[in-house]
Design an enzyme around this catalytic site. Structure first.
Site, PDB file in Angstrom:
ATOM      1  N   ASN A 144       0.819  -1.226   0.000  1.00  0.00           N
ATOM      2  CA  ASN A 144       0.000   0.000   0.000  1.00  0.00           C
ATOM      3  C   ASN A 144       0.852   1.277   0.000  1.00  0.00           C
ATOM      4  O   ASN A 144       0.506   2.260  -0.659  1.00  0.00           O
ATOM      5  CB  ASN A 144      -1.015  -0.010   1.149  1.00  0.00           C
ATOM      6  CG  ASN A 144      -0.387  -0.166   2.503  1.00  0.00           C
ATOM      7  OD1 ASN A 144       0.733  -0.648   2.634  1.00  0.00           O
ATOM      8  ND2 ASN A 144      -1.097   0.246   3.534  1.00  0.00           N
ATOM      9  N   GLY A 218       2.356  -5.894   7.484  1.00  0.00           N
ATOM     10  CA  GLY A 218       1.510  -6.675   6.584  1.00  0.00           C
ATOM     11  C   GLY A 218       0.265  -7.153   7.294  1.00  0.00           C
ATOM     12  O   GLY A 218      -0.187  -6.548   8.273  1.00  0.00           O
ATOM     13  N   SER A 219      -0.257  -8.269   6.809  1.00  0.00           N
ATOM     14  CA  SER A 219      -1.525  -8.784   7.334  1.00  0.00           C
ATOM     15  C   SER A 219      -1.327  -9.471   8.687  1.00  0.00           C
ATOM     16  O   SER A 219      -0.209  -9.867   9.037  1.00  0.00           O
ATOM     17  CB  SER A 219      -2.097  -9.780   6.338  1.00  0.00           C
ATOM     18  OG  SER A 219      -1.176 -10.846   6.180  1.00  0.00           O
ATOM     19  N   GLY A 223       1.753 -11.793   9.897  1.00  0.00           N
ATOM     20  CA  GLY A 223       2.431 -11.474  11.162  1.00  0.00           C
ATOM     21  C   GLY A 223       2.516 -12.684  12.082  1.00  0.00           C
ATOM     22  O   GLY A 223       3.535 -12.915  12.742  1.00  0.00           O
ATOM     23  N   GLU A 240       3.739  -4.715  12.483  1.00  0.00           N
ATOM     24  CA  GLU A 240       2.722  -3.684  12.233  1.00  0.00           C
ATOM     25  C   GLU A 240       1.679  -4.317  11.339  1.00  0.00           C
ATOM     26  O   GLU A 240       1.924  -4.526  10.149  1.00  0.00           O
ATOM     27  CB  GLU A 240       3.359  -2.470  11.536  1.00  0.00           C
ATOM     28  CG  GLU A 240       4.356  -1.714  12.384  1.00  0.00           C
ATOM     29  CD  GLU A 240       3.711  -0.991  13.548  1.00  0.00           C
ATOM     30  OE1 GLU A 240       2.463  -0.928  13.620  1.00  0.00           O
ATOM     31  OE2 GLU A 240       4.447  -0.491  14.406  1.00  0.00           O
ATOM     32  N   CYS A 274      -3.558   1.110   6.556  1.00  0.00           N
ATOM     33  CA  CYS A 274      -3.807   0.300   7.757  1.00  0.00           C
ATOM     34  C   CYS A 274      -4.661   1.090   8.734  1.00  0.00           C
ATOM     35  O   CYS A 274      -5.566   0.554   9.363  1.00  0.00           O
ATOM     36  CB  CYS A 274      -2.494  -0.128   8.386  1.00  0.00           C
ATOM     37  SG  CYS A 274      -1.371   1.225   8.699  1.00  0.00           S
ATOM     38  N   GLU A 448       6.577   1.799  15.665  1.00  0.00           N
ATOM     39  CA  GLU A 448       7.555   2.418  14.781  1.00  0.00           C
ATOM     40  C   GLU A 448       7.534   3.919  15.043  1.00  0.00           C
ATOM     41  O   GLU A 448       6.538   4.454  15.539  1.00  0.00           O
ATOM     42  CB  GLU A 448       7.217   2.118  13.308  1.00  0.00           C
ATOM     43  CG  GLU A 448       7.266   0.619  13.013  1.00  0.00           C
ATOM     44  CD  GLU A 448       7.322   0.284  11.534  1.00  0.00           C
ATOM     45  OE1 GLU A 448       6.264   0.295  10.895  1.00  0.00           O
ATOM     46  OE2 GLU A 448       8.438   0.015  11.037  1.00  0.00           O
TER      47      GLU A 448
HETATM   48  P1  NAD Z   1       0.875  -9.658   3.530  1.00  0.00           P
HETATM   49  O1  NAD Z   1       0.962 -10.108   4.960  1.00  0.00           O
HETATM   50  O2  NAD Z   1       0.248 -10.583   2.561  1.00  0.00           O
HETATM   51  O3  NAD Z   1       2.340  -9.376   2.956  1.00  0.00           O
HETATM   52  C1  NAD Z   1       3.202  -8.402   3.491  1.00  0.00           C
HETATM   53  C2  NAD Z   1       4.630  -8.747   3.146  1.00  0.00           C
HETATM   54  O4  NAD Z   1       4.999  -9.937   3.838  1.00  0.00           O
HETATM   55  C3  NAD Z   1       4.884  -9.052   1.667  1.00  0.00           C
HETATM   56  O5  NAD Z   1       6.170  -8.589   1.323  1.00  0.00           O
HETATM   57  C4  NAD Z   1       4.835 -10.572   1.633  1.00  0.00           C
HETATM   58  O6  NAD Z   1       5.518 -11.133   0.524  1.00  0.00           O
HETATM   59  C5  NAD Z   1       5.492 -10.916   2.946  1.00  0.00           C
HETATM   60  N1  NAD Z   1       5.118 -12.216   3.524  1.00  0.00           N
HETATM   61  C6  NAD Z   1       3.941 -12.875   3.394  1.00  0.00           C
HETATM   62  N2  NAD Z   1       3.982 -14.024   4.098  1.00  0.00           N
HETATM   63  C7  NAD Z   1       5.194 -14.063   4.723  1.00  0.00           C
HETATM   64  C8  NAD Z   1       5.817 -14.979   5.625  1.00  0.00           C
HETATM   65  N3  NAD Z   1       5.225 -16.118   6.011  1.00  0.00           N
HETATM   66  N4  NAD Z   1       7.046 -14.682   6.090  1.00  0.00           N
HETATM   67  C9  NAD Z   1       7.654 -13.526   5.718  1.00  0.00           C
HETATM   68  N5  NAD Z   1       7.131 -12.630   4.851  1.00  0.00           N
HETATM   69  C10 NAD Z   1       5.905 -12.897   4.365  1.00  0.00           C
HETATM   70  O7  NAD Z   1       0.156  -8.233   3.538  1.00  0.00           O
HETATM   71  P2  NAD Z   1      -0.286  -7.356   2.280  1.00  0.00           P
HETATM   72  O8  NAD Z   1      -1.538  -7.948   1.714  1.00  0.00           O
HETATM   73  O9  NAD Z   1       0.875  -7.120   1.409  1.00  0.00           O
HETATM   74  O10 NAD Z   1      -0.626  -5.960   2.993  1.00  0.00           O
HETATM   75  C11 NAD Z   1      -1.876  -5.608   3.473  1.00  0.00           C
HETATM   76  C12 NAD Z   1      -1.922  -5.717   4.992  1.00  0.00           C
HETATM   77  O11 NAD Z   1      -0.900  -4.922   5.570  1.00  0.00           O
HETATM   78  C13 NAD Z   1      -3.224  -5.176   5.555  1.00  0.00           C
HETATM   79  O12 NAD Z   1      -3.713  -6.064   6.536  1.00  0.00           O
HETATM   80  C14 NAD Z   1      -2.809  -3.862   6.194  1.00  0.00           C
HETATM   81  O13 NAD Z   1      -3.638  -3.419   7.230  1.00  0.00           O
HETATM   82  C15 NAD Z   1      -1.439  -4.172   6.666  1.00  0.00           C
HETATM   83  N6  NAD Z   1      -0.675  -2.948   6.920  1.00  0.00           N
HETATM   84  C16 NAD Z   1      -0.379  -2.586   8.207  1.00  0.00           C
HETATM   85  C17 NAD Z   1       0.315  -1.409   8.484  1.00  0.00           C
HETATM   86  C18 NAD Z   1       0.650  -0.983   9.899  1.00  0.00           C
HETATM   87  O14 NAD Z   1       1.521  -0.134  10.062  1.00  0.00           O
HETATM   88  N7  NAD Z   1       0.018  -1.528  10.914  1.00  0.00           N
HETATM   89  C19 NAD Z   1       0.674  -0.584   7.430  1.00  0.00           C
HETATM   90  C20 NAD Z   1       0.348  -0.953   6.122  1.00  0.00           C
HETATM   91  C21 NAD Z   1      -0.328  -2.149   5.877  1.00  0.00           C
END
Ligand code: NAD
Length: 468
Positions: A144, A218-219, A223, A240, A274, A448
């Site tokens: 994002n 990420g998601s 996480g 995060e 997010c 962060e």
């Molecule tokens: P995602 O978890 O699918 O992927 C995020 C990253 O992690 C990608 O680079 C992916 O390739 C990597 N990844 C996936 N599985 C992994 C694993 N098992 N081990 C290590 N790396 C792995 O998330 P997304 O769909 O790319 O992003 C959207 C999500 O991110 C939403 O839930 C959003 O709320 C969240 N987000 C949170 C924040 C925050 O600061 N809290 C900020 C932005 C986005």
């Protein structure tokens, strides 16, 4: 410009395989990104490990390097902005401000310090608290805000004396890979490495024995996997994760005054933030007027390719996310929700979805219970403030929340009862390099930004000297 390459040990390196990166506005190919193989991942982590001791030894050099990096990003705002728009979809204006924001973050970070502290060790002892970098940091980011969220990690990780292997999302790797190249002369070889690939590359990076800290955005599902994998050799983690932020409008709020800010807090970046408003709780008396004001805004918003002047919202960034949002809306309509604005995708090959406002969505429908992460906002009516608070807090998410009203003290008292990492009054989701940001419950571990974020990249070391 050359073909996108991995950035390892101070140089661009091609990979044996590549994967396509698509433009979400057209579904056409933007470019092929390098697929980092096992040997190249090992090379990146090994380079980071080799570079770390020298890098950690000279704090003024680290600060100066971060200032140079910040200047490089500012100077490349137009180029990186175009890449971001092509792979992520956001309007060019927003893409360039993401680059400038990333530069500002590095600049703010460069001026932070981790000074030693003298502690009271009692008579006969001189005790000093020192901060010790973890070593190699894995910085894993979503699609994002590809550059900004990477810089949220780079700045503090590098300043604290760590070296970094960054892995952007496979949907948006191009701007981050290019950033690595552009920063080649800002840092000694090995200090910053950028690798690209899918989730399995992220998993391999997290599992790598030379990595000592994982900073993951990420998601929630991602996480959880990172936390479990990091537990094997007790790597430090900052997570995060997602949010399902509630905003509560109070009885004394003025709908005409707040509608614009509420709208953009929900729809900025096509809702892919997010900390966006993802559920809006409105007292019954104001529901009609506030809904009308939001519908008026939704109907006039300009949606289109991010390259077109005047566009305010681009496409949803990825095809799977577009399909997820369409599915959530379809389910909500089946459950009895009413689309008072939008409610469907636009025709055409791109991931365009009309800004959507839903009323009458049941509290247990997926659009309310899950994180939509798209241009859709359910408007939920309440009769009793305690009930609104219970519904706002009735989630496993806990990133941000907000309360909107004229009486600021009253609004703050309500905001204090929101179960989340950041609670806002009359705004939602603003972030700053000087303020800590992070979630509670399933929304994350750690924070962060600011000196709180910096401390996530160092262990404490207590040094005792017996004297006298
Ligand atoms: P995602 O978890 O699918 O992927 C995020 C990253 O992690 C990608 O680079 C992916 O390739 C990597 N990844 C996936 N599985 C992994 C694993 N098992 N081990 C290590 N790396 C792995 O998330 P997304 O769909 O790319 O992003 C959207 C999500 O991110 C939403 O839930 C959003 O709320 C969240 N987000 C949170 C924040 C925050 O600061 N809290 C900020 C932005 C986005």
């Amino acid at each position: 410009m050359n073909a996108p390459a991995l950035f390892i040990d101070g140089e661009a390196r091609a990979a044996a395989a590549t994967f396509p990166v698509l433009d979400p506005a057209t579904q056409e190919l933007v470019d092929h990104a390098p697929e980092c193989g096992r040997e190249q991942l090992d090379a990146a982590v090994a380079a980071a490990a080799r570079a770390q001791a020298d890098w950690a030894a000279d704090e003024p050099a680290r600060q100066a390097a971060l200032h140079v990096a910040s200047e490089r990003l500012d100077a490349a705002a137009a180029e990186l902005g175009r890449l971001l728009t092509a792979e992520q979809g956001k309007p060019l204006r927003n893409a360039e401000s993401e680059v400038r924001g990333s530069a500002a973050w590095l600049r703010a970070c460069a001026d932070l310090t981790l000074p030693d502290e003298l502690l009271d060790g009692g008579a006969g002892a001189q005790v000093t608290l020192r901060y010790r970098p973890h070593g190699v940091v894995a910085a894993i980011t979503p699609w994002n805000f590809p550059l900004l969220l990477t810089c949220w990690k780079l700045g503090p990780a590098l300043l604290a004396g760590n070296t970094v292997v960054a892995k952007p999302s496979p949907y948006t790797p191009l701007a981050t890979l290019r950033m690595g190249e552009l920063l080649a002369d800002a840092f000694p070889a090995g200090v910053l490495n950028v690798v690209s690939g899918g989730d399995e590359l992220g998993a391999a990076l997290v599992a790598h024995p030379l990595v000592r800290k994982v900073s993951f955005t990420g998601s929630v599902g991602g996480g959880r996997k990172v936390a479990a994998a990091a537990a094997v050799d007790l790597k430090r983690v900052t997570l995060e994760l997602g949010g399902n932020d509630a905003a509560i409008v109070l009885e004394d709020a003025d709908p005409a005054k707040i509608a614009e800010a509420v709208f953009w807090a929900a729809f900025d970046n096509c809702g892919q933030v997010c900390a966006a408003i993802k559920r809006l709780y409105v007292p019954r008396r104001l529901a009609g007027t506030l809904t009308d004001a939001l519908v008026a805004r939704a109907e006039e918003v300009v949606v289109g390719p991010g390259t077109q002047p005047g566009v305010e919202l681009g496409p949803i960034a990825t095809r799977p996310q577009f399909e997820r949002v369409a599915g959530l809306v379809a389910d909500a309509l089946r459950d009895g929700a009413v689309a008072v604005a939008g409610g469907a995708p636009f025709a055409g090959p791109g991931n365009f979805f009309a800004p959507t406002l839903l009323t009458a969505a049941p509290e247990d429908s997926r659009i309310v219970a899950e994180e939509q992460f798209g241009p859709v906002l359910p408007i939920l009516v309440y009769d009793d403030l305690d009930d609104a608070l219970a519904r706002a807090n009735g989630t496993r998410f806990g990133l941000c929340g907000s309360v909107w009203g004229e009486d600021l003290d009253a609004a703050r008292r309500v905001a204090d009862q929101l179960d989340c990492g950041s609670a806002y009054v009359n705004s939602h989701g603003s972030v700053s390099p000087t303020l800590p940001f992070g979630g509670v419950k399933d929304s994350g571990i750690g924070v962060e930004n600011g000196h709180w974020g910096l401390h996530e990249y160092a262990d404490l070391r207590v040094s005792h000297v017996a004297c006298g």
